[in-house]
Enzyme design. Structure first.
Site, PDB file in Angstrom:
ATOM      1  N   GLU A  90      -4.764   2.115  10.693  1.00 45.01           N
ATOM      2  CA  GLU A  90      -4.916   2.985   9.528  1.00 45.01           C
ATOM      3  C   GLU A  90      -4.947   2.107   8.276  1.00 45.01           C
ATOM      4  OE1 GLU A  90      -2.112   6.209   9.053  1.00 45.01           O
ATOM      5  OE2 GLU A  90      -1.962   6.533  11.222  1.00 45.01           O
ATOM      6  N   GLU A 131       3.877   5.042  14.182  1.00 44.73           N
ATOM      7  CA  GLU A 131       4.717   4.557  13.088  1.00 44.73           C
ATOM      8  C   GLU A 131       6.213   4.672  13.363  1.00 44.73           C
ATOM      9  OE1 GLU A 131       3.391   6.567   9.548  1.00 44.73           O
ATOM     10  OE2 GLU A 131       1.779   5.127   9.204  1.00 44.73           O
TER      11      GLU A 131
END
Length: 772
Positions: free
Chosen positions: A436, A364
């Site tokens: 995710e 991320e």
């Protein structure tokens, strides 16, 4: 020669203070045990020390003495007899210290390790907040190796085709000291083929490929031979023959399309953090494969135990592994360490056939071409036939890797399960995976109310359905396998992220049945409701979902057949096994029990369903007209309406109802679930193994505790204390008094180093263990 080096260490929390007040420990070891919840992450952050003495045989002289650490969190300096022998600045990859020059042969020697576990270090994953605890300690095993002066360092294996590999053998000296031969053996030890040299291709035309259903493994036994033909060194490496390719229209294993259905996994455990031995690491892989029924796992957010990966190889679980980090990118020194972490990850894990994708971005993190061009290049240089990716949470991100991995947290319960690929990336020709989803969008605890637990499960069902419906999505790994401890910046205020489909002890939440029901390994029939009317507003149970891999579910009320229900493809059109939705608790009983004719039964059922859905205040003029017609033509009274509503809808004030759900497969009942008021609460215990074997270090067992009624149903509001006690050759990990949370609890026991029997008492129950 190789020796386990895990016992008889001394540990101190203050390295500079010396070892006068040190305590004896065994590895794997955590710098500080923490409570189940409300941990203080500062307690495990320290500059601690480990010390161990050993005798170096005189016969070892002339060889190389190597000390290999599988995991030291996070910055380790290794000293031999006071001399610095190695420094390593990654808590998630292995390293080796060559201590030869400082050894005293024929005498006692001292190894000390200065270990900095502070999260202020300028190395990944540190530098800003991190959504997981990072713990500290020598939390994986250590090995002492006695090798010849020239020895085999690495055997790097690349899969080049379905039955072909490329092998590179690295030795410790650039000067040739003989010849190298690699024998390839099947699982029964039979020779498949042999090859010589340091760099060669090899094919296996008759060998079976590695697949999830049949994970065939081969052992490469590489030997270094002297000029006279004597074996001077040997190294064994396991591999599997397979191709794994992510393409624009899906993932293909051995040329066959396969949807990747998985979960994310942290390597943490209650109390001990990262520090658990081989059997417990392997147990997580077994849970993923055999209980959750997935075929894929992402090792978030760092390389994990070789034991876990070995189990994935053996079980046929596919793996996406990645370099350490979480959102933050540091300075140039920090970035150099990230590049080195990539190199170490690829070299140490590339022989695993289960690994199908390298994660070469910090999870991320923002785009950083200067860094990710280097990490991507390192991975491709070392392993040119395995694709790369990097997990991002930003759309239209720069893509230097082969596969676009995106954390899609767009689902909110009442919208599409996943975004379309085209809305996330402009790289239309590149493969795409969802790395995710869910997670923090809907935290769920085992002790939440029934509707919340169901909503959590349905969110997982919807994202899985969206993945199966879209050929452009190669796979999905929702967040996450189990709850985990985290920093104060995250979680529910108690130091826990309740994002898992299991709790921290690996007890299943309802959402776990969404995954288990997609597998055909064993019958699954998990009913979303306890069928207790007091759990629901106005006593209206509403829709009940049965997560099952059966063909249908037959419902019985007090032993009377109600109706047969089938998988709900209207709501979940793409799932291999959609849940069965039960929204009719009357069925044909107005015919069989009340003896109404079909027209009357249909009219009464229509009104009872309306009352159940809308309540008395929500009824419309049409409903009143229908009831008036029944009164006029059939002589119905208001009292009849109350009686029928109480009997078939709310049951409020009536005798408790027994419900049976029969899962039917190929015409036969494969599993039954009986829901009735609890008459006896009891504890059920599931143990990972009752046979504990001391090998290179202590062994341990995971103990999962569950409160259940006499029919095996979980009692989610049973929160009673559990008293734990051990005797014999086992000891407890964690506290000896624990509460049940949501009807669940757990603990761990480990061996003491002595053979014999051990017993764990759980209130008035006991479990016996054999320790070898």
């Amino acid at each position: 020669m190789e020796f386990a080096f895990n016992n008889d260490w001394l540990f101190t929390e203050t390295f500079d203070g010396g070892f006068d007040n040190a305590c004896a420990v065994r590895l794997p070891h955590t710098a500080r045990e923490i409570p189940y919840n409300y941990p203080d992450c500062r307690t495990y952050q320290m500059v601690c020390g480990y010390k161990k003495t050993f005798y170096a045989e005189s016969s070892w002289k002339g060889g190389r003495i190597l000390l290999s650490f599988d995991g030291a969190a996070h910055d380790a300096s290794v000293f031999c007899n006071g001399h610095l022998s190695a420094r390593h600045s990654c808590g998630y990859t292995a390293f080796t210290a060559d201590i030869t020059e400082h050894i005293k042969f024929g005498a006692e020697n001292e190894i000390t390790v200065r270990l900095d576990t502070r999260e202020s270090l300028n190395i990944p994953p540190f530098g800003f907040v991190v959504d997981y605890l990072c713990y500290g300690g020598l939390y994986r095993e250590v090995t002492l190796q006695i090798r010849p002066e020239v020895y085999i360092k690495d055997v790097l294996i690349e899969n080049t085709s379905l039955r072909g590999i490329h092998v590179t053998v690295n030795i410790s000296s650039p000067v040739s000291a003989g010849r190298l031969r690699t024998d390839f053996l099947d699982r029964d030890g039979r020779l498949l083929t042999s090859a010589e040299g340091r760099d060669f291709d090899c094919s296996f035309p008759d060998a079976k490929p590695w697949t999830p259903d049949s994970p065939m493994l081969i052992t490469a036994r590489t030997v270094l031979l002297s000029d006279s033909g004597e074996v001077t060194d040997i190294k064994e490496t396991r591999l599997g023959l397979r191709t794994a390719v992510f393409e624009n229209d899906g993932f293909r294993l051995n040329g066959k399309k396969l949807k990747l259905r998985g979960l994310n996994r942290h390597q943490s455990y209650p109390y001990m953090g990262y520090a658990m031995p081989e059997s417990i690491q392997r147990y997580d892989a077994e849970i993923l494969k055999n209980e959750l029924g997935v075929n894929y796992v992402r090792t978030s957010h760092y390389p994990q135990s070789q034991h876990f990966l070995d189990a994935c190889d053996e079980l046929g679980l596919l793996v996406f592994t990645e370099i350490p980090g979480w959102q933050h990118i540091g300075d140039e020194d920090w970035q150099k360490q990230a590049v080195e972490n990539t190199r170490e990850m690829v070299m140490q894990y590339m022989h695993h056939p289960s690994v199908v994708l390298w994660g070469v971005r910090i999870n991320e993190s923002p785009d950083c071409d200067s860094l990710y061009s280097r990490t991507n290049a390192v991975a491709h240089e070392l392993d040119g036939n395995r694709q790369t990716s990097g997990v991002r949470c930003i759309e239209k991100s720069r893509l230097l890797e082969d596969v676009y991995a995106f954390n899609d947290f767009s689902h909110t319960g009442n919208n599409a399960g996943l975004k379309k690929k085209a809305s996330v990336t402009s790289k239309k020709s590149k493969p795409y995976i969802v790395s995710e989803c869910n997670g923090h969008m809907f935290p769920s605890k085992t002790f939440d109310n029934e509707q919340h637990r169901l909503d959590h499960a349905l969110r997982h069902a919807r994202v899985l359905d969206a993945m199966y419906a879209d050929d452009e999505i190669c796979g999905i790994s929702p967040w996450c396998m189990f709850d985990y401890n985290t920093h104060k910046d995250f979680g529910s205020g108690d130091g826990i992220c309740y994002h898992g489909v299991m709790d921290m002890f690996r007890n299943p939440k309802l959402a776990s049945a969404v995954y288990a029901s997609q597998s055909d390994r064993s019958p699954c029939c998990e009913v979303s409701s306890s069928m207790d009317i007091g759990e629901h507003p106005a006593g209206n149970i509403g829709k009940v979902y049965v997560f099952t891999n059966a063909d249908s579910v037959k419902l019985y009320k007090n032993g009377v057949f109600v109706r047969e229900f089938f998988p709900c493809r209207d709501e979940f059109p793409a799932l291999p096994h959609p849940p069965v939705v039960i929204d009719d608790f009357i069925g044909g009983m107005l015919l069989t029990e009340e003896k109404y004719d079909r027209r009357t039964a249909a009219g009464v059922k229509y009104l009872l369903d309306a009352l159940a859905r809308l309540g008395p205040s929500g009824l419309r003029p049409l409903h009143y007209a229908r009831f008036a017609k029944l009164m006029l033509l059939k002589g119905f009274k208001i009292s009849d309406a109350y009686r029928l509503y109480g009997k078939y809808v709310s049951n409020w004030g009536g005798e408790a109802t027994f419900w049976r759900f029969d899962a039917v497969k190929c015409g036969a009942v494969v599993k039954s679930v009986l829901k009735k008021p609890c008459e006896r609460a009891a504890l059920e215990v599931q143990v990972s193994s009752r046979l504990l074997r001391e090998g290179s270090t202590y062994d341990a067992a995971a103990v999962r505790i569950r409160a259940a009624d006499e029919n095996g149903n979980l009692l989610p509001y049973y929160q009673e204390p559990i008293i734990l006690k051990t005797e014999g050759e086992i000891e407890l990990i964690g506290p000896d008094i624990i509460p049940l949370r949501g009807g669940y609890g757990g603990t761990y026991v480990r061996t003491t180093g002595k053979p014999g029997m051990g017993r764990l008492y759980i209130n008035d129950l006991f479990i016996d263990f054999k320790c070898e």
